[in-house]
Design a protein around this motif. Structure first.
Motif, PDB file in Angstrom:
ATOM      1  N   CYS A 223      52.065 -42.439  29.843  1.00  0.00           N
ATOM      2  CA  CYS A 223      51.873 -41.573  31.000  1.00  0.00           C
ATOM      3  C   CYS A 223      52.026 -42.429  32.246  1.00  0.00           C
ATOM      4  CB  CYS A 223      50.484 -40.933  30.988  1.00  0.00           C
ATOM      5  SG  CYS A 223      50.141 -39.955  29.510  1.00  0.00           S
ATOM      6  N   SER A 225      52.319 -42.945  36.686  1.00  0.00           N
ATOM      7  CA  SER A 225      51.812 -42.463  37.969  1.00  0.00           C
ATOM      8  C   SER A 225      52.778 -41.488  38.626  1.00  0.00           C
ATOM      9  CB  SER A 225      51.560 -43.652  38.906  1.00  0.00           C
ATOM     10  OG  SER A 225      52.750 -44.402  39.094  1.00  0.00           O
ATOM     11  N   ASP A 226      54.006 -41.393  38.069  1.00  0.00           N
ATOM     12  CA  ASP A 226      54.983 -40.421  38.550  1.00  0.00           C
ATOM     13  C   ASP A 226      54.787 -39.054  37.913  1.00  0.00           C
ATOM     14  OD1 ASP A 226      55.684 -41.121  36.006  1.00  0.00           O
ATOM     15  OD2 ASP A 226      57.687 -41.848  36.490  1.00  0.00           O
ATOM     16  N   ARG A 227      53.680 -38.894  37.158  1.00  0.00           N
ATOM     17  CA  ARG A 227      53.316 -37.637  36.495  1.00  0.00           C
ATOM     18  C   ARG A 227      54.320 -37.236  35.414  1.00  0.00           C
ATOM     19  NH1 ARG A 227      51.742 -33.520  41.271  1.00  0.00           N
ATOM     20  NH2 ARG A 227      53.774 -34.220  42.041  1.00  0.00           N
TER      21      ARG A 227
END
Length: 249
Positions: A223, A225-227
């Motif tokens: 996963c 941080s850019d979703r």
């Protein structure tokens, strides 16, 4: 936290890990583990092998043998970024570690041929040429010389000056996948085959903030941080087959 023994591991900004014993409404300090040069960013506990893995802002992972009471057993430096999270697993024939930091994942086998990196030695003068370090006022005065800066050889752990440690080399058997400072004599003892990498690197192409592994299916989920969530086929790395009916696409 280990449920069976009620021990808790706490990492702090100084790079130290504290082992606590929790009993009802009280807790006591069992020991402290020192080995990182940067703040602790992640901890992972293997209750079966009783091994603790710690990642830190110094870009390193340390494996601690808690069950065998041996302390630090392996130092792994294969990252260029701060360690954020990692996952360890054990198979009957091999022990492997998968870790992530930044946009890269790192996989390595914890083979018996690996050696523990030495603890750094302390000295008031270079342990090769015996020139004083800058805090050794007495020797500087007696020899009428200017003190030198202290460094450490990553292979032998000796305290050396810059003139006696002009070389850099990787040494994967001790966990150093990238070039690190070694003294000149240790550099001469390292053979070309000793520099062969024992790890594999995989570009995540997104800033990984969490990862999880399903060993039985050879799959890894990251996963970012850019979703974005990505599912990786890790069967070439872990040596098993994908579950029936699953498409790697």
């Amino acid at each position: 936290y280990d449920h069976e023994t009620q021990h808790a591991f706490v990492g702090d900004y100084s790079g130290q890990i504290t082992l606590l014993k929790l009993e009802q409404n009280t807790c006591s300090v069992i020991t402290t583990l020192k080995g990182h040069e940067g703040s602790i960013t992640s901890l992972w506990w293997d209750p079966v092998q009783r091994l603790l893995f710690s990642g830190a802002s110094d870009h390193s992972i340390i494996m601690w043998d808690i069950g065998g009471r041996k302390g630090r057993t392996l130092l792994l430096q294969g990252h260029q970024y701060v360690m954020e999270s990692y996952f360890s697993y054990t198979q009957p024939e091999q022990q492997s570690l998968h870790a992530c930091s930044g946009n890269r994942t790192y996989s390595c086998r914890l083979k018996k041929c690996r050696r523990c990196a030495p603890q750094w030695l302390e000295s008031d003068s270079c342990q090769k040429c015996e020139q004083p370090f800058f805090w050794n006022i007495k020797q500087m005065w007696d020899t009428k010389t200017i003190g030198l800066r202290q460094h450490h050889c990553r292979k032998c752990g000796q305290a050396v000056c810059g003139k006696c440690s002009t070389k850099r080399s990787s040494y994967p058997i001790m966990g150093f996948e990238f070039q690190v400072r070694v003294c000149d004599s240790c550099f001469e003892s390292i053979k070309d085959e000793d520099r062969t990498s024992l790890a594999t690197f995989h570009e995540g192409k997104h800033n990984i903030s969490h990862m999880s592994m399903d060993i039985s299916r050879g799959l890894m989920v990251t996963c970012g941080s850019d979703r974005i969530v990505k599912i990786w086929d890790m069967t070439p790395v872990v040596g098993c087959s994908l579950a029936t009916g699953f498409s790697s696409r």
